[in-house]
Design a protein around this motif. Sequence first.
Motif, PDB file in Angstrom:
ATOM      1  N   VAL A 459       0.746  -1.265   0.099  1.00 43.21           N
ATOM      2  CA  VAL A 459      -0.021  -0.032   0.052  1.00 43.21           C
ATOM      3  C   VAL A 459       0.618   1.224   0.178  1.00 43.21           C
ATOM      4  N   PRO A 460       0.764   2.119  -0.871  1.00 45.02           N
ATOM      5  CA  PRO A 460       1.534   3.323  -0.871  1.00 45.02           C
ATOM      6  C   PRO A 460       1.517   4.062   0.290  1.00 45.02           C
ATOM      7  N   GLY A 461       2.554   4.616   0.837  1.00 43.63           N
ATOM      8  CA  GLY A 461       2.376   5.635   2.001  1.00 43.63           C
ATOM      9  C   GLY A 461       2.556   4.875   3.408  1.00 43.63           C
ATOM     10  N   ASN A 462       2.377   3.721   3.113  1.00 40.86           N
ATOM     11  CA  ASN A 462       2.741   2.678   4.410  1.00 40.86           C
ATOM     12  C   ASN A 462       2.057   3.416   5.709  1.00 40.86           C
ATOM     13  N   LEU A 463       0.970   3.912   5.978  1.00 41.63           N
ATOM     14  CA  LEU A 463       0.498   4.561   6.921  1.00 41.63           C
ATOM     15  C   LEU A 463       0.454   3.500   8.230  1.00 41.63           C
ATOM     16  N   THR A 471       6.857  -7.451  10.750  1.00 45.65           N
ATOM     17  CA  THR A 471       6.955  -7.968   9.444  1.00 45.65           C
ATOM     18  C   THR A 471       7.228  -7.039   8.636  1.00 45.65           C
ATOM     19  N   LYS A 472       7.949  -7.773   7.691  1.00 49.84           N
ATOM     20  CA  LYS A 472       8.438  -6.480   6.529  1.00 49.84           C
ATOM     21  C   LYS A 472       7.505  -5.766   5.530  1.00 49.84           C
ATOM     22  N   LEU A 473       7.816  -4.931   4.919  1.00 50.83           N
ATOM     23  CA  LEU A 473       6.638  -4.290   3.884  1.00 50.83           C
ATOM     24  C   LEU A 473       5.944  -5.198   3.118  1.00 50.83           C
TER      25      LEU A 473
END
Length: 599
Positions: A459-463, A471-473
């Motif tokens: 997900v962009p932004g990773n809010l 966990t990793k992205l």
Amino acid sequence: MATFSSPHCPSSSSSFYSSYSSESRNGNLGLVKISSISKKSAQKISVSKRQARNNPNSNVVRMQDGAVATKITPVEGDIKSVETLKDGILSATSQESNDLSGFDVKKDESTVSITVVGASGDLAKKKIFPALFALYYEDCLPKHFTIYGYSRSKMTDDELRTMVSKTLTCRIDKRENCGEKMEEFLQRCFYQSGQYDSRDHFAELDKNLRRHEAGKIANRLFYLSIPPNIFIDAVRCASSSASSANGWTRVIVEKPFGRDSESSAALTKGLKQYLKEDQIFRIDHYLGKELVENLSVLRFSNLIFEPLWSRQYIRNVQLIFSEDFGTEGRGGYFDHYGIIRDIMQNHLLQILALFAMETPVSLDAEDIRNEKVKVLRSMRPLQLDDVVVGQYQSHTRGGVTYPGYTEDKTVPKDSVTPTFAAAALFIDNARWDGVPFLMKAGKALHNRRAEIRVQFRHVPGNLYGRNLHGTKLDQSTNELVIRVQPDEAIYLKINNKVPGLGMRLDRSTLNLHYAARYAKEIPDAYERLLLDAVEGERRLFIRSDELDAAWSLFTPLLKELEQKKVNPENYPYGSRGPVGAHYLAAKYNVQWGDVSLEE
Ligand SMILES: NC(=O)C1=CN([C@@H]2O[C@H](COP(=O)(O)OP(=O)(O)OC[C@H]3O[C@@H](n4cnc5c(N)ncnc54)[C@H](OP(=O)(O)O)[C@@H]3O)[C@@H](O)[C@H]2O)C=CC1
Ligand SMILES: O=C1O[C@H](COP(=O)(O)O)[C@@H](O)[C@H](O)[C@H]1O
């Protein structure tokens, strides 16, 4: 009149009746307005439900016995006239009246004979006869049908029946009258011994078939369940001596369809000397698996998936096949082909094509196959650098020693035939540019499984990134899994708030588990495909241009592997396969979904 009365049967006219009543009420289906016809008449029509449903826009619908009914214009009026044209073809127009009581489709006057060529063999016993029985049990076979076993072995009808009866099961517990049904089915099975290259022997078969057909329109289906080197002989003899004189003749051909582009083209050319393309039903039984058939439904009937189905949202796609047993008993066959030809070039590639194709114009066989061919032709031929091959070695576990591949007596000791392969494939079109499609297939691995894994981008932004515990992205992105077998399921991994006052996210799963959701047992792939062949439905069979395109992708790689005698990486029987597969995935920044800790 054919009796398609079981609600279980996909061609059941009782379920056809109910489903089409509602569709035609909505006025969006250009077919007979069944809602206004008595159920009795609907049964008389017996248009295949699946054919009709799959072809809402087509001009014809095919009847169970292969005859064709022209499409009825989608009007609010009812059937005006229905007439039987030659060979049982129907035509109908609309009017106000809904009286079809005088309607006679002449279905009673046609028969279907199914000849299993190679009836004494493994596939016939294991799959074909049991599938035919299941269809019979479900009332899916036409009223007048006969099954013939044909092979060189000497057998009487009774001996064939005894052989077949050992492999028939009532798949679902507590089935009613199963023993009775089996006995009835066996009485419809006969045997003819003969050579595969003898016209005289096929002429004998023809004589016997004609006796059973008793002057009715004779439709004939031949299932070639024999080694590929005798396909052409059998087709030559069957077509010249045992083709139907007044109905259709179709031939189901089992894989392998050649070993490479050249041998496949030669096989196609050989078959086409005696058959037209539309008589050839090239089977890939993975296309008959429930969840593979459901792929298009999932994509094209749910708004939430199709918009995400591209490079914009999908990071990679994984097609995984594993078996927890080796080539035991089939080493001789397997060594000539290897896992790439046995599984990847056909089963996994067919799934990939269905997965990646553009929306077809309709659900007509030709429209779907056109889209699949386009995908295959947009793909890059496989590169050796993007492929890892392996071979299983003997391994002892829990006091049991499992044999290595080359310990099979029918396999040469120095064989380098891969029993495992992993590969990265790419589709060079606008939708999929740069998305790795990773395939992995192996025998003698730690489990038996076939699945499609779709890993989405993050997900962009990773809010919420920091709330995703440990966990990793890339490990917290959504993943859609279509588990083809065993224990069929479709599940979607999502991030979810752990209930409580804090804000912590975990990975949870939205799970459509078939056994929990559907009471009905899933039919074997061969049932669906045999029924389709009887109905003349080609959607799930491979067209010759699809086959050519598939071979073009794999032939250069297969030749290079053989010329260079590339040594496969060893892996122990029962393991997760060679470690090289992980490096291959890592090269494209991918982690195999089936080996992550969550699995
Ligand atoms: N078994 C399986 O699980 C699968 C099989 N297939 C394909 O299906 C087809 C049938 O498979 P399967 O049943 O395992 O094959 P088999 O090896 O069991 O052969 C089927 C029959 O063909 C006849 N036959 C075998 N070898 C020869 C030969 N060299 N010359 C002439 N006749 C021969 C035998 O009958 P008889 O001696 O009585 O004439 C045999 O019973 C093959 O094309 C196979 O590749 C595809 C997928 C899976
Ligand atoms: O075509 C083949 O498929 C089977 C696996 O089929 P499944 O339906 O049991 O998954 C495989 O074992 C065989 O090697 C291959 O030829």
